[in-house]
Design a protein around this motif. Structure first.
Motif, PDB file in Angstrom:
ATOM      1  N   SER A  84       0.769  -1.113   0.189  1.00  0.00           N
ATOM      2  CA  SER A  84      -0.006   0.195  -0.033  1.00  0.00           C
ATOM      3  C   SER A  84       0.923   1.091   0.107  1.00  0.00           C
ATOM      4  O   SER A  84       0.566   2.219   0.576  1.00  0.00           O
ATOM      5  CB  SER A  84      -0.967   0.141   1.177  1.00  0.00           C
ATOM      6  OG  SER A  84      -1.895  -1.082   1.270  1.00  0.00           O
ATOM      7  N   LYS A  85       2.083   1.131  -0.612  1.00  0.00           N
ATOM      8  CA  LYS A  85       2.883   2.244  -0.761  1.00  0.00           C
ATOM      9  C   LYS A  85       3.135   2.945   0.466  1.00  0.00           C
ATOM     10  O   LYS A  85       3.087   4.153   0.702  1.00  0.00           O
ATOM     11  CB  LYS A  85       2.451   3.466  -1.693  1.00  0.00           C
ATOM     12  CG  LYS A  85       2.178   2.957  -3.326  1.00  0.00           C
ATOM     13  CD  LYS A  85       1.989   4.030  -4.115  1.00  0.00           C
ATOM     14  CE  LYS A  85       3.387   4.670  -4.219  1.00  0.00           C
ATOM     15  NZ  LYS A  85       3.230   5.761  -5.384  1.00  0.00           N
ATOM     16  N   VAL A  86       3.778   2.186   1.672  1.00  0.00           N
ATOM     17  CA  VAL A  86       4.108   2.718   2.886  1.00  0.00           C
ATOM     18  C   VAL A  86       5.572   2.487   2.943  1.00  0.00           C
ATOM     19  O   VAL A  86       6.211   1.312   2.757  1.00  0.00           O
ATOM     20  CB  VAL A  86       3.521   1.971   4.048  1.00  0.00           C
ATOM     21  CG1 VAL A  86       4.192   2.469   5.392  1.00  0.00           C
ATOM     22  CG2 VAL A  86       1.877   2.163   3.770  1.00  0.00           C
ATOM     23  N   HIS A 132       6.880   5.579   9.534  1.00  0.00           N
ATOM     24  CA  HIS A 132       6.415   4.945   8.256  1.00  0.00           C
ATOM     25  C   HIS A 132       5.648   6.250   7.604  1.00  0.00           C
ATOM     26  O   HIS A 132       5.034   6.964   8.043  1.00  0.00           O
ATOM     27  CB  HIS A 132       5.302   4.014   8.723  1.00  0.00           C
ATOM     28  CG  HIS A 132       5.831   2.694   9.134  1.00  0.00           C
ATOM     29  ND1 HIS A 132       6.745   2.707  10.271  1.00  0.00           N
ATOM     30  CD2 HIS A 132       5.897   1.715   8.646  1.00  0.00           C
ATOM     31  CE1 HIS A 132       6.959   1.377  10.643  1.00  0.00           C
ATOM     32  NE2 HIS A 132       6.585   0.648   9.539  1.00  0.00           N
ATOM     33  N   ARG A 181       3.404   7.047   4.516  1.00  0.00           N
ATOM     34  CA  ARG A 181       2.616   6.773   3.404  1.00  0.00           C
ATOM     35  C   ARG A 181       2.258   7.865   2.391  1.00  0.00           C
ATOM     36  O   ARG A 181       2.159   9.064   2.574  1.00  0.00           O
ATOM     37  CB  ARG A 181       0.878   6.533   4.022  1.00  0.00           C
ATOM     38  CG  ARG A 181      -0.092   6.147   3.256  1.00  0.00           C
ATOM     39  CD  ARG A 181      -1.334   5.763   4.072  1.00  0.00           C
ATOM     40  NE  ARG A 181      -1.905   7.111   4.825  1.00  0.00           N
ATOM     41  CZ  ARG A 181      -2.793   7.994   4.275  1.00  0.00           C
ATOM     42  NH1 ARG A 181      -3.400   7.580   3.014  1.00  0.00           N
ATOM     43  NH2 ARG A 181      -3.234   8.764   5.023  1.00  0.00           N
ATOM     44  N   THR A 202       5.313  13.615   0.091  1.00  0.00           N
ATOM     45  CA  THR A 202       5.209  12.202   0.326  1.00  0.00           C
ATOM     46  C   THR A 202       5.666  10.945  -0.984  1.00  0.00           C
ATOM     47  O   THR A 202       6.165  10.224  -0.830  1.00  0.00           O
ATOM     48  CB  THR A 202       4.172  11.568   1.257  1.00  0.00           C
ATOM     49  OG1 THR A 202       2.912  11.747   0.426  1.00  0.00           O
ATOM     50  CG2 THR A 202       4.156  12.173   2.631  1.00  0.00           C
ATOM     51  N   ILE A 204      -3.444   5.528   8.792  1.00  0.00           N
ATOM     52  CA  ILE A 204      -1.899   5.733   9.191  1.00  0.00           C
ATOM     53  C   ILE A 204      -2.086   6.185  10.524  1.00  0.00           C
ATOM     54  O   ILE A 204      -0.811   6.319  10.976  1.00  0.00           O
ATOM     55  CB  ILE A 204      -1.330   6.753   8.229  1.00  0.00           C
ATOM     56  CG1 ILE A 204       0.191   6.415   8.223  1.00  0.00           C
ATOM     57  CG2 ILE A 204      -1.700   8.055   8.337  1.00  0.00           C
ATOM     58  CD1 ILE A 204       0.806   5.071   7.655  1.00  0.00           C
ATOM     59  N   THR A 236       0.077   4.449  13.529  1.00  0.00           N
ATOM     60  CA  THR A 236       1.612   4.586  13.575  1.00  0.00           C
ATOM     61  C   THR A 236       1.970   5.246  15.179  1.00  0.00           C
ATOM     62  O   THR A 236       2.946   4.570  15.569  1.00  0.00           O
ATOM     63  CB  THR A 236       2.136   5.546  12.744  1.00  0.00           C
ATOM     64  OG1 THR A 236       1.658   6.860  12.620  1.00  0.00           O
ATOM     65  CG2 THR A 236       1.972   5.019  11.152  1.00  0.00           C
TER      66      THR A 236
END
Length: 515
Positions: free
Chosen positions: A305-307, A354, A356, A362, A405, A408
């Motif tokens: 998931s593009k993290v 992390h 996202r 980002t 997110i 986190t």
């Protein structure tokens, strides 16, 4: 309910004090300019608009003094540390820093509107008095500047019937700076709307730094001395109560009343903003110094998931659970700094975040690390800074709620709990660990590394709170949220609803992350 009521009323008391100070300053300034003999002749031209303009200016200065304190992150972290022995109620007020920052901004906007409207009336009155030919006191006062009685004689900044309001506005220090700081304020407020912050963070980030122009303009705004009052020497010589009615005889040689002399009001704004300005400069110097310390990226992990996960080391870096850092990637932008909560535990020999994909910055950072071959992009770090989650281990029972997110901040907490249990930490108050949270096709959770995963779905909050209240009838329960405001309202309501009136029984404390 007892603790919730204490927290609520403490917040209400703080806001009431702030509002009360605004009302006091406004009324005090209004009456001073409305009644003082020094401004008798000024009121002959401007009427009550003088008092409205000066009272709103006083409140503008007061709130401009306050606006920077809530965003001094190092100051807040310091206060959190020094208040660690204080009651939770006192420390919780620090968690409302951004809310207070916004309220102060709204108050500045309100008084800016009042100030502008009052001065529009003032300029209209100045213009009419200058053009008047009826021989009234206001018209005589407006022509004093042309009788060559000295620099101190003039009262009306519009010095001839042909001079326009626009000319005075854009050629005087007060008028020009007033226009500039108003434009700066409008840009800052509009770009701070939640929609723009979330969708176009770069616009918010860059535009908000116009505050530098705002404060410089505010500091010199009053140096032109457009609004004037009678000098003390002139008051003693020709007091308006004695001489105002005989203004037509001021030129007579045998008159005991002379032309009144006037002086510009001393500028006050810089006195209000000097201390917070210096404090904020030190804040930025400290941030810059820490950001220049070398950061070593020890591990890069691309999650589903593009993290993007970055594990890092930095000399002298020390953290607590729930804290956050600001991150800059010079190859993407030299000026943009973005906040990220730390997902590592204090017990680990690295700190991690992390990232996202949630916007241009980002996405560019993730793309830069995906493309990295031999050279990893350089990262600069400022922090860590304290948040409400630092208090999680002060509770016997903790409920951690994360949306998206927003999970986190709690990765750090869950990891730290695991380490504390492993090492039998006797200082740990927290005794229970409830069901946890995200089902991935992995053996462990991608954020915490624990086998116990997080699960998707919206819980039945009434059932959850009721179960916790019954299972821990005499405990203090900390409810921590990192998520949207709608969820915050729901959880805050239930913390109030399920807290006992008896302070010896179960109490729910609601805590929300703010960045």
């Amino acid at each position: 309910m007892g603790n919730w009521v204490v927290n609520h009323w403490f917040s209400v008391l703080f806001l009431a004090t702030w509002l009360g100070l605004n009302v006091f300053l406004f009324v005090h300034a209004f009456l001073s300019y409305e009644k003082a003999d020094k401004y008798y002749y000024t009121r002959e031209i401007l009427g009550s608009a003088l008092a409205w303009a000066r009272a709103s200016a006083r409140c503008l200065n007061f709130n401009s003094m306050l606006i920077l304190f809530p965003v001094c992150r190092n100051l807040l972290s310091f206060l959190r540390g020094t208040c660690s022995f204080c009651r939770c109620t006192l420390r919780k007020q620090l968690d409302h820093n951004l809310t207070f920052h916004k309220l102060v901004a709204y108050m500045i906007c309100l008084h800016t509107a009042i100030h502008i409207i009052a001065h529009l009336f003032n300029f209209e009155h100045y213009s009419r008095s200058q053009q008047a030919t009826d021989g009234s006191l206001a018209s005589i006062l407006s022509t004093l500047s042309h009788q060559e009685k000295g620099e101190g004689s003039w009262l009306n900044p519009i010095q001839s019937p042909n001079m326009t309001v626009e000319y005075v506005t854009f050629t005087s220090i007060a008028g020009l700076t007033g226009v500039i700081i108003t434009i700066a304020l409008v840009l800052m407020v509009t770009s701070a709307m939640e929609f723009i912050q979330r969708s176009y963070f770069e616009v918010f980030w860059y535009t908000h730094h116009i505050f530098i122009i705002y404060f410089i303009g505010l500091g010199i705004h009053g140096t032109g001395g457009i609004v004037r009052g009678q000098t003390e020497e002139s008051l003693n010589e020709s007091h308006p109560h004695r001489c105002a009615e005989s203004f037509k005889h001021w030129d007579d040689h045998d008159s005991h009343c002379k032309h009144p002399q006037f002086e510009g009001l001393p500028t006050e704004s810089w006195k209000w903003i000097l201390v917070p300005g210096v404090l904020y400069i030190f804040e930025r110097i400290l941030r810059f110094y820490r950001s220049q310390q070398k950061v070593v990226i020890t591990k890069v992990v691309m999650h589903p998931s593009k993290v993007l996960e970055l594990q890092m080391n930095k000399r002298g870096f020390s953290m607590e659970v729930g804290q956050y850092i600001f991150v800059n990637c010079p190859s993407i932008s030299y000026l943009e700094w973005h906040p990220f909560t730390l997902t590592s535990a204090p017990e680990e020999d690295f700190f991690s975040i992390h990232i996202r994909a949630a916007g241009d910055w980002t996405e560019n950072v993730i793309r830069a690390f995906e493309r990295q071959q031999s050279q990893i992009p350089r990262i600069e770090v400022d922090g860590p800074f304290g948040t409400v989650s630092e208090d999680v281990f002060q509770y016997e029972v903790a409920v951690l709620v994360g949306a998206g997110i927003g999970v986190t901040p709690f990765a750090s907490i869950l990891k730290s709990i695991w380490y504390k249990f492993q090492h039998a930490d006797h200082n740990l108050k927290t005794q229970t660990a409830g069901h946890a949270a995200l089902n991935f096709d992995k053996a462990t959770d991608i954020l915490t590394g624990l086998k116990q995963k997080t699960s998707f779905g919206r819980p039945m909050w009434d059932n959850e709170f009721s179960t916790i209240a019954n299972a821990h009838p005499r405990s203090v329960v900390g409810v921590f949220l990192c998520g949207p405001q709608t969820l915050a309202k729901s959880l805050s309501k239930r913390c109030h609803q399920y807290s006992s009136l008896d302070p010896r029984k179960v109490q729910f404390y609601f805590n929300k992350e703010n960045f």
